[in-house]
Write a protein that holds these residues in place. Structure first.
Motif, PDB file in Angstrom:
ATOM      1  N   GLY A  63     -27.026 -23.314  36.940  1.00 45.57           N
ATOM      2  CA  GLY A  63     -25.881 -24.098  37.366  1.00 45.57           C
ATOM      3  C   GLY A  63     -26.243 -25.532  37.683  1.00 45.57           C
ATOM      4  N   VAL A  64     -25.226 -26.269  38.124  1.00 41.38           N
ATOM      5  CA  VAL A  64     -25.390 -27.683  38.471  1.00 41.38           C
ATOM      6  C   VAL A  64     -24.961 -27.872  39.922  1.00 41.38           C
ATOM      7  N   HIS A  65     -25.923 -28.214  40.754  1.00 40.85           N
ATOM      8  CA  HIS A  65     -25.710 -28.480  42.171  1.00 40.85           C
ATOM      9  C   HIS A  65     -24.805 -29.706  42.322  1.00 40.85           C
ATOM     10  N   PRO A  66     -23.990 -29.757  43.383  1.00 44.29           N
ATOM     11  CA  PRO A  66     -23.137 -30.946  43.553  1.00 44.29           C
ATOM     12  C   PRO A  66     -23.894 -32.263  43.609  1.00 44.29           C
ATOM     13  N   HIS A  67     -25.146 -32.251  44.049  1.00 43.68           N
ATOM     14  CA  HIS A  67     -25.933 -33.494  44.033  1.00 43.68           C
ATOM     15  C   HIS A  67     -26.095 -34.036  42.616  1.00 43.68           C
ATOM     16  N   HIS A  68     -26.053 -33.134  41.615  1.00 43.72           N
ATOM     17  CA  HIS A  68     -26.262 -33.533  40.221  1.00 43.72           C
ATOM     18  C   HIS A  68     -24.954 -33.566  39.443  1.00 43.72           C
ATOM     19  N   ALA A  69     -23.829 -33.548  40.143  1.00 41.63           N
ATOM     20  CA  ALA A  69     -22.537 -33.486  39.465  1.00 41.63           C
ATOM     21  C   ALA A  69     -22.304 -34.697  38.566  1.00 41.63           C
ATOM     22  N   GLY A  70     -22.908 -35.823  38.877  1.00 38.50           N
ATOM     23  CA  GLY A  70     -22.769 -37.004  38.042  1.00 38.50           C
ATOM     24  C   GLY A  70     -23.363 -36.822  36.662  1.00 38.50           C
ATOM     25  N   GLU A  71     -24.254 -35.823  36.509  1.00 32.40           N
ATOM     26  CA  GLU A  71     -24.877 -35.544  35.210  1.00 32.40           C
ATOM     27  C   GLU A  71     -24.029 -34.602  34.365  1.00 32.40           C
ATOM     28  N   PHE A  72     -22.983 -34.022  34.950  1.00 32.79           N
ATOM     29  CA  PHE A  72     -22.176 -33.012  34.273  1.00 32.79           C
ATOM     30  C   PHE A  72     -21.347 -33.680  33.179  1.00 32.79           C
ATOM     31  N   TYR A  99     -20.334 -32.667  50.953  1.00 30.89           N
ATOM     32  CA  TYR A  99     -19.827 -33.909  51.506  1.00 30.89           C
ATOM     33  C   TYR A  99     -20.733 -34.431  52.621  1.00 30.89           C
ATOM     34  N   TYR A 100     -21.863 -33.751  52.832  1.00 30.50           N
ATOM     35  CA  TYR A 100     -22.801 -34.203  53.865  1.00 30.50           C
ATOM     36  C   TYR A 100     -23.600 -35.401  53.366  1.00 30.50           C
ATOM     37  N   ARG A 101     -24.090 -35.311  52.135  1.00 34.65           N
ATOM     38  CA  ARG A 101     -24.901 -36.395  51.584  1.00 34.65           C
ATOM     39  C   ARG A 101     -24.148 -37.225  50.554  1.00 34.65           C
ATOM     40  N   ASP A 102     -23.180 -36.608  49.865  1.00 28.84           N
ATOM     41  CA  ASP A 102     -22.390 -37.345  48.878  1.00 28.84           C
ATOM     42  C   ASP A 102     -23.273 -38.066  47.854  1.00 28.84           C
ATOM     43  N   TYR A 103     -24.279 -37.373  47.340  1.00 27.29           N
ATOM     44  CA  TYR A 103     -25.133 -37.975  46.321  1.00 27.29           C
ATOM     45  C   TYR A 103     -24.372 -38.215  45.017  1.00 27.29           C
ATOM     46  N   ALA A 104     -23.315 -37.444  44.811  1.00 26.71           N
ATOM     47  CA  ALA A 104     -22.437 -37.661  43.658  1.00 26.71           C
ATOM     48  C   ALA A 104     -21.029 -37.917  44.187  1.00 26.71           C
ATOM     49  N   PRO A 105     -20.232 -38.729  43.472  1.00 27.65           N
ATOM     50  CA  PRO A 105     -18.855 -38.975  43.913  1.00 27.65           C
ATOM     51  C   PRO A 105     -18.089 -37.653  44.060  1.00 27.65           C
ATOM     52  N   ARG A 106     -17.211 -37.595  45.024  1.00 28.23           N
ATOM     53  CA  ARG A 106     -16.507 -36.341  45.289  1.00 28.23           C
ATOM     54  C   ARG A 106     -15.645 -35.890  44.119  1.00 28.23           C
ATOM     55  N   GLN A 107     -15.068 -36.823  43.379  1.00 29.75           N
ATOM     56  CA  GLN A 107     -14.301 -36.439  42.194  1.00 29.75           C
ATOM     57  C   GLN A 107     -15.196 -35.786  41.149  1.00 29.75           C
ATOM     58  N   ALA A 108     -16.401 -36.305  40.987  1.00 30.85           N
ATOM     59  CA  ALA A 108     -17.345 -35.719  40.039  1.00 30.85           C
ATOM     60  C   ALA A 108     -17.774 -34.330  40.502  1.00 30.85           C
ATOM     61  N   GLN A 109     -18.007 -34.179  41.804  1.00 28.13           N
ATOM     62  CA  GLN A 109     -18.342 -32.868  42.352  1.00 28.13           C
ATOM     63  C   GLN A 109     -17.232 -31.859  42.065  1.00 28.13           C
ATOM     64  N   GLN A 110     -15.995 -32.274  42.279  1.00 28.89           N
ATOM     65  CA  GLN A 110     -14.862 -31.380  42.073  1.00 28.89           C
ATOM     66  C   GLN A 110     -14.756 -30.950  40.611  1.00 28.89           C
ATOM     67  N   ARG A 111     -14.912 -31.895  39.707  1.00 26.93           N
ATOM     68  CA  ARG A 111     -14.830 -31.563  38.277  1.00 26.93           C
ATOM     69  C   ARG A 111     -15.922 -30.590  37.869  1.00 26.93           C
ATOM     70  N   ALA A 112     -17.155 -30.865  38.318  1.00 27.27           N
ATOM     71  CA  ALA A 112     -18.273 -29.985  37.958  1.00 27.27           C
ATOM     72  C   ALA A 112     -18.098 -28.598  38.561  1.00 27.27           C
ATOM     73  N   PHE A 113     -17.599 -28.549  39.781  1.00 27.26           N
ATOM     74  CA  PHE A 113     -17.393 -27.268  40.449  1.00 27.26           C
ATOM     75  C   PHE A 113     -16.325 -26.450  39.726  1.00 27.26           C
ATOM     76  N   GLU A 114     -15.198 -27.058  39.444  1.00 29.33           N
ATOM     77  CA  GLU A 114     -14.124 -26.324  38.787  1.00 29.33           C
ATOM     78  C   GLU A 114     -14.533 -25.860  37.399  1.00 29.33           C
ATOM     79  N   ALA A 115     -15.293 -26.672  36.685  1.00 30.05           N
ATOM     80  CA  ALA A 115     -15.756 -26.271  35.354  1.00 30.05           C
ATOM     81  C   ALA A 115     -16.665 -25.047  35.438  1.00 30.05           C
ATOM     82  N   GLN A 116     -17.515 -25.007  36.451  1.00 32.17           N
ATOM     83  CA  GLN A 116     -18.409 -23.848  36.601  1.00 32.17           C
ATOM     84  C   GLN A 116     -17.663 -22.613  37.099  1.00 32.17           C
TER      85      GLN A 116
END
Length: 273
Positions: A63-72, A99-116
Motif C-alpha cells: 500500500g501507500v502510506h499517507p506520507h507518500h500520498a503525493g506519489e500516488f 493530519y499530525y505531520r501532513d507530509y502530503a496535502p490532505r486532498q492528496a491523502q484523501q484521493r490515495a486513501f479512497e483509491a486504496q
C-alpha cells in the motif's frame, strides 16, 4: 506464548545489518508470524521480496502510506493490484490519513486513501489502516464504504474514546503497540483497551519505531524489534486484567482470521509444489 506481530517495518534501514538475527530472536520469543509493512510501491515490493524469502513466517502488506500520498498516480493502483496477487500479500495498506505531520496535502491523502479502499473492496483484500489526528474524517471516509469493506484493522491505535467507538461501530479491529507502555502519551490506553472486544484486538511492534519506554534494559539505539512483542502483550494483559497467555492466544487467532493466514499458507504451499 504464540504471537503474531501484525506490523513491523522490517525493510527499514535499521535492520539492514542484522535482519536474520532479528528474525531468530523473534522466533525464540514465540512469534509465529510477522507482517512486513508496505508504505509505498517500492517499499511494498521490498516487503514482498522479504516475505517470499521467509515463507509461512513473514507476510507482507502492499500500500501507500499517507506520507507518500503525493506519489500516488494513475499507475499506482495497477502496481498494487499486481502486488496483491502475490501469495505472501495478506492485506492492502498501510493506507489512511495522517493530519499530525501532513507530509502530503490532505486532498492528496484523501484521493490515495479512497483509491486504496476501492481496490480493497474490489479484490476483497483485508485492509491495514493508518489514522493519526484525522478523526472524524477517517471514520467518515470508512463509513462511506462500510457496506463493502473487507476485514480491516486500524493499526497502532493511539486515539481517544470517541475515535475508538467510531471504529468499533464500523466493525474494525484495533492494533495496539508499545504506545500502551508509554507513561507520558499512552496512559489513556490503559483504560480504553478494555472497550475493545477480545475478538477484535491485535498486537504489533511497529518496529523499528515505538520501542516500549519501560523496557529494561533499553535496547541500543532505542530500536524496536518483533522480539519485544511479549513485553507489549504483558502490558496489555495487565490493563485488561487477564493472563498474558490468554491475550496472546486471542490476538494470534484474530490475526490468523483477519488476514486469512491459514489460506495464505495453503496458497504458498500450492505455489511451491
Amino acid at each position: 506464548m504464540r504471537l503474531v506481530d501484525i506490523g513491523a517495518n522490517l525493510t527499514h534501514a535499521a535492520f539492514a545489518r542484522d535482519l536474520e538475527a532479528v528474525l531468530a530472536r523473534a522466533r525464540a520469543a514465540g512469534l509465529a508470524a510477522i507482517l512486513v509493512t508496505g508504505t509505498s510501491v517500492a517499499e511494498s515490493r521490498r516487503a514482498v521480496a522479504l516475505a517470499a524469502a521467509h515463507p509461512s513466517f513473514l507476510w507482507a502488506t502492499a500500500g501507500v502510506h499517507p506520507h507518500h500520498a503525493g506519489e500516488f498516480d494513475a499507475d499506482t493502483v495497477a502496481a498494487l493490484s499486481v502486488l496483491a496477487s502475490e501469495p505472501c500479500v495478506v492485506a492492502l495498506g498501510e493506507c489512511g490519513l495522517d493530519y499530525y505531520r501532513d507530509y502530503a496535502p490532505r486532498q492528496a491523502q484523501q484521493r490515495a486513501f479512497e483509491a486504496q479502499l476501492e481496490l480493497a473492496c474490489r479484490l476483497r483484500k483485508p485492509l491495514f489502516l493508518h489514522a493519526r489526528d484525522a478523526h472524524p474524517r477517517m471514520a467518515e471516509t470508512l463509513a462511506a464504504f462500510r457496506d463493502r469493506l473487507p476485514p480491516a484493522v486500524v493499526h497502532c491505535f493511539t486515539g481517544g474514546q470517541a475515535e475508538l467507538r467510531a471504529y468499533l461501530e464500523l466493525g474494525l479491529a484495533i492494533g495496539v503497540t508499545g504506545w500502551i507502555c508509554d507513561e507520558r502519551r499512552g496512559r489513556h490506553l490503559v483504560a480504553l483497551v478494555r472497550e475493545i472486544p477480545l475478538d477484535r484486538l491485535l498486537v504489533e511492534t511497529d518496529a523499528p519505531y515505538l520501542v516500549p519506554r519501560d523496557l529494561r534494559p533499553a535496547p541500543r539505539g532505542r530500536r524496536n524489534e518483533p522480539a519485544f512483542l511479549p513485553h507489549i502483550v504483558q502490558a496489555l494483559a495487565r490493563a485488561l486484567g487477564r493472563p498474558p497467555e490468554e491475550v496472546a492466544a486471542h490476538t494470534a487467532r484474530n490475526a490468523e482470521r483477519l488476514f486469512g493466514l491459514g489460506a495464505a499458507r495453503a496458497a504458498q504451499a500450492l505455489a511451491a509444489a
